[in-house]
Design an enzyme around this catalytic site. Sequence first.
Site, mmCIF file in Angstrom:
data_model
loop_
_atom_site.group_PDB
_atom_site.id
_atom_site.type_symbol
_atom_site.label_atom_id
_atom_site.label_comp_id
_atom_site.label_asym_id
_atom_site.label_seq_id
_atom_site.Cartn_x
_atom_site.Cartn_y
_atom_site.Cartn_z
ATOM 1 N N GLU A 14 0.827 -1.196 0.000
ATOM 2 C CA GLU A 14 0.000 0.000 0.000
ATOM 3 C C GLU A 14 0.860 1.245 0.000
ATOM 4 O O GLU A 14 1.295 1.698 1.039
ATOM 5 C CB GLU A 14 -0.903 0.013 1.219
ATOM 6 C CG GLU A 14 -1.794 -1.184 1.282
ATOM 7 C CD GLU A 14 -2.517 -1.234 2.604
ATOM 8 O OE1 GLU A 14 -3.398 -0.393 2.789
ATOM 9 O OE2 GLU A 14 -2.201 -2.070 3.428
ATOM 10 N N VAL A 128 -7.091 3.663 9.298
ATOM 11 C CA VAL A 128 -8.068 2.766 8.653
ATOM 12 C C VAL A 128 -8.369 3.209 7.229
ATOM 13 O O VAL A 128 -8.557 4.408 6.978
ATOM 14 C CB VAL A 128 -9.401 2.760 9.447
ATOM 15 C CG1 VAL A 128 -10.496 2.029 8.672
ATOM 16 C CG2 VAL A 128 -9.210 2.125 10.815
ATOM 17 N N HIS A 129 -8.382 2.273 6.288
ATOM 18 C CA HIS A 129 -8.751 2.600 4.910
ATOM 19 C C HIS A 129 -9.366 1.383 4.225
ATOM 20 O O HIS A 129 -8.981 0.258 4.498
ATOM 21 C CB HIS A 129 -7.543 3.115 4.121
ATOM 22 C CG HIS A 129 -6.348 2.217 4.191
ATOM 23 N ND1 HIS A 129 -5.549 2.137 5.307
ATOM 24 C CD2 HIS A 129 -5.814 1.357 3.295
ATOM 25 C CE1 HIS A 129 -4.574 1.281 5.099
ATOM 26 N NE2 HIS A 129 -4.711 0.776 3.887
ATOM 27 N N ILE A 130 -10.324 1.648 3.363
ATOM 28 C CA ILE A 130 -11.027 0.596 2.639
ATOM 29 C C ILE A 130 -10.588 0.621 1.173
ATOM 30 O O ILE A 130 -10.674 1.658 0.513
ATOM 31 C CB ILE A 130 -12.562 0.787 2.724
ATOM 32 C CG1 ILE A 130 -13.004 0.756 4.198
ATOM 33 C CG2 ILE A 130 -13.288 -0.287 1.906
ATOM 34 C CD1 ILE A 130 -14.495 0.987 4.399
#
Length: 176
Positions: A14, A128-130
């Site tokens: 990421e 937090v990440h989607i």
Amino acid sequence: MVAFEQLWAAWRSEYVSGIATQSLPDNSTCVFCAIAASTLSPAETFTVWRGKTCFAVLNAFPYASGHLLVMPLRHVGELEKLTQDEAVELWQATTAAVVALKSAYGPDGVNLGVNLGRAAGAGLPDHVHIHVLPRWVGDTNFMTTVAGIRVMPEALEASWKRLTNAWPSDLTKFEE
Ligand SMILES: [Zn+2]
């Protein structure tokens, strides 16, 4: 299933906008916070949408064209620590990302992915990440064939334009 494992491995890598990294505020080690606080234009940080508590940005090293990351503006690493407003807007924005991807790319399917904690594969576990990712029938087979080579048929600038144009205007009402 090999293809799924490969997809998951890609999600572990990421990395986001190098442009944003260059403008990291002092003492900040979080690239997502750097993007959120950046004075650069949305086009420069590949920010597709920004709401009251959340935003959506292109993954600068996408697994597929249009690979989006949706997350709270606030630096928070645990899902249960989101405020009610953040949790609601995060899901509205994730739904909007799905709608935008369908409109802009017409994929056969969409993957949503969340890695909570480093052991779960999160490269940036403190924010937090989607992941929202368009998929096509046969694309995993193709990826297997090319064995780890990232295929980027479209520049990030083009993805940003397409998704910005396709992003729904009202996140509380998706049906026409
Ligand atoms: Zn952060």
